[in-house]
Write an enzyme that holds these catalytic residues in place. Structure first.
Site, PDB file in Angstrom:
ATOM      1  CD  GLU A  35      -3.049  -0.953   2.143  1.00 48.25           C
ATOM      2  OE1 GLU A  35      -3.083   0.036   2.880  1.00 48.25           O
ATOM      3  OE2 GLU A  35      -3.941  -1.812   2.143  1.00 48.25           O
ATOM      4  CD  GLU A  80      -3.657  -5.772   4.015  1.00 45.14           C
ATOM      5  OE1 GLU A  80      -4.504  -4.952   4.426  1.00 45.14           O
ATOM      6  OE2 GLU A  80      -2.445  -5.537   4.034  1.00 45.14           O
TER       7      GLU A  80
HETATM    8  C1  GCO Z   1      -3.857  -1.617   5.332  1.00 47.31           C
HETATM    9  C2  GCO Z   1      -2.779  -2.317   5.944  1.00 47.31           C
HETATM   10  C3  GCO Z   1      -3.119  -3.112   7.166  1.00 47.31           C
HETATM   11  C4  GCO Z   1      -4.308  -2.605   7.959  1.00 47.31           C
HETATM   12  C5  GCO Z   1      -5.601  -3.180   7.431  1.00 47.31           C
HETATM   13  C6  GCO Z   1      -6.795  -2.586   8.160  1.00 47.31           C
HETATM   14  O1  GCO Z   1      -4.377  -2.137   4.359  1.00 47.31           O
HETATM   15  O2  GCO Z   1      -4.154  -0.519   5.786  1.00 47.31           O
HETATM   16  O3  GCO Z   1      -2.166  -3.190   5.016  1.00 47.31           O
HETATM   17  O4  GCO Z   1      -1.936  -2.955   7.893  1.00 47.31           O
HETATM   18  O5  GCO Z   1      -4.181  -2.981   9.295  1.00 47.31           O
HETATM   19  O6  GCO Z   1      -5.760  -2.866   6.104  1.00 47.31           O
HETATM   20  O7  GCO Z   1      -6.778  -1.204   8.039  1.00 47.31           O
END
Ligand code: GCO
Length: 477
Positions: free
Chosen positions: A178, A383
């Protein structure tokens, strides 16, 4: 691939079958779970500095202890094995490897990840390693951080060190997690470390993160010895919806900043012309040097897709009270350099504990769109998951909302595959409740509950649901 599927409108399917080669995993990140912040030679990261700065994190929480995974990694691996995970996406803490961000290598740090990778392989779990999940060594931030082009070269050196040490065993390398968050929340809105609120800095960070990605891939491919290793990047794509006739312009602006600022260079070898125009009042982008885009556009085997919810935008009329519901903590700066006149509207519920809307159709739409934009590019959901407030009762955690969220998003993923998307797998965020950045420990995303006082892990009902899905490869009833 534009026909729409039928199926239940609310995506609450069951019985859907996933093919044998579809990869079921779960994900975490170093600063969010490891703890041991000053142990075995680990140096400070920008998140150590940020979390120890009063007022930055809810309740003054820090990652000093987190899930104490640095000491509990073996029992956590056993938990992954019990759940039947086929892959585990973790991140490597740069400050454990190079405490000063360059030069001296901390062998104890390398040894920790070597043991972790061996432990995964011994349990038949595929190691998916992210090189950068936001914990930049503080020494590099002191030299400008991602606004400094040199940081990209330090990242490539770090990639080579780790690639040489683990490149015989890691299955998939992800350069960045990200970069949108690293750049826009870290240097634009100030909600993330290092907490700067400078539009120019945010755009410089975008480019130097893109450059770091390309340079690191070149180094990894130079040193990694595992012949079938795969290379990737993980992007958090914004699925952007409209509201009125001003929305098409707002959608274009946010798509350029949030999505195409990364896919453009990484997958097409160019920054979108409209992005350059939209940000011309801030910069002429002269920090992009000749040859940079050729470096950034390295082939990747799989594109990691992080998805949680949608956003709805319109152009602000400049008068009515503006809404700012972009899903990120508002601490005064803007994560939207050059487009602060875009208004993010409150969306219809239901919502997770983060206040994010639950929109599985947005995941299907995103995957189909990416597949149409980049037809030759395999995708992986790296994710997807949800925060809800959990309680342990009689040794159980009943989390029907999280279970329902996962059922609906696995349904969406299955539908995208049915529509021809080359989707290789799905990593649930997260394996464990953990440090949720600016929200500290107040938001629980895990399919496994963590009692932060005792460090006792308790598999939630959603974890048992996932275990059954993996075992049968079918969405349970
Ligand atoms: C993100 C990160 C994670 C977060 C999850 C929830 O996508 O922001 O990769 O570290 O914890 O997404 O916000």
């Amino acid at each position: 691939m534009t026909e729409t599927t039928t199926g239940s409108k609310d995506y609450r399917d069951s019985g859907l079958e996933f093919p044998a080669d579809f990869l079921f995993g779960s994900a975490t990140a170093s600063y969010q779970i490891e703890g041991a912040a000053t142990e075995d030679g680990r140096g400070p990261s920008i998140w150590d500095t940020f979390s120890h700065t009063p007022g930055k994190i809810v309740n003054g929480d820090t990652g000093d202890v987190a899930d104490d995974h640095y000491h509990r990694w073996e029992s956590d691996l056993d938990l992954m094995k019990e759940l039947g995970l086929e892959a585990y996406r973790f991140s490597i803490a740069w400050p454990r490897i190079q405490p000063d961000g360059s030069g001296r290598v901390n062998e104890a740090g390398l040894a920790f990840y070597s043991r972790l990778v061996d432990g995964l392989l011994e349990r038949g779990i595929r190691p998916v390693a992210t090189l950068y999940h936001w914990d930049l060594p503080q020494a590099l931030e002191d030299a400008g951080g991602w606004t400094n082009r040199e940081t990209a070269y330090r990242f490539a050196e770090y990639a080579a060190v780790v690639g040489e040490a683990l490149g015989d065993r890691v299955h998939t390398w992800t350069t960045l997690n990200e970069p949108w968050c690293s750049a826009y929340l870290g240097y634009g809105s100030g909600a993330h470390a290092p907490g700067r609120t400078e539009p120019l800095a945010a755009l410089q960070a975008v480019h130097h993160l893109n450059l770091a990605h390309g340079l690191a891939l070149q180094e990894l491919r130079r040193v990694v010895t595992k012949a079938d290793a795969e290379y990737s990047v993980t992007l958090n794509f914004h699925v952007i919806r409209g509201h009125d006739d001003s929305s098409p312009e707002a959608i274009r602006r946010i798509d350029a900043l949030a999505n195409r600022a990364f896919t453009g260079p990484m997958l097409r070898g160019e920054y979108p012309a409209d992005l350059l125009e939209d940000t011309a009042a801030i910069t002429d982008w002269s920090f992009v040097q000749p040859g940079d885009l050729d470096v950034i556009r390295q082939p990747i085997d799989v594109l990691g897709v992080n998805y949680y919810s949608t956003v709805t935008v319109k152009m602000w009329d400049g008068e009515s009270p503006r809404q700012n519901a972009d899903g990120h903590k508002d601490v005064g700066g803007s994560p939207w350099p050059g487009s602060t006149d875009v208004e993010f509207l409150v969306q219809e519920g239901p919502y997770t504990a983060m206040g994010w809307n639950i929109a599985p159709d947005g995941l299907e739409e995103l995957l189909v769109s990416l597949s149409e934009q980049f037809p030759e590019q395999p995708l992986m959901i790296t994710e997807n998951g949800a925060a809800f407030d959990d309680v342990v009762e009689d040794g159980r955690v009943h989390d029907p909302e999280r279970l329902d969220y996962l059922r609906r998003h696995f349904t969406a993923a299955h539908r995208a595959k049915q529509r021809g998307v080359d989707l290789r797998g799905y990593f649930v965020w997260s394996l464990l409740d953990n440090f949720e950045w600016g929200y500290g420990y107040t938001k629980r995303f895990g399919i496994v509950h963590v009692d932060y006082d005792t460090q006792v892990r308790t598999v939630k009902d959603s974890g048992r649901f996932y275990q059954e899905l993996i075992r049968t490869r079918r969405l349970p009833e």
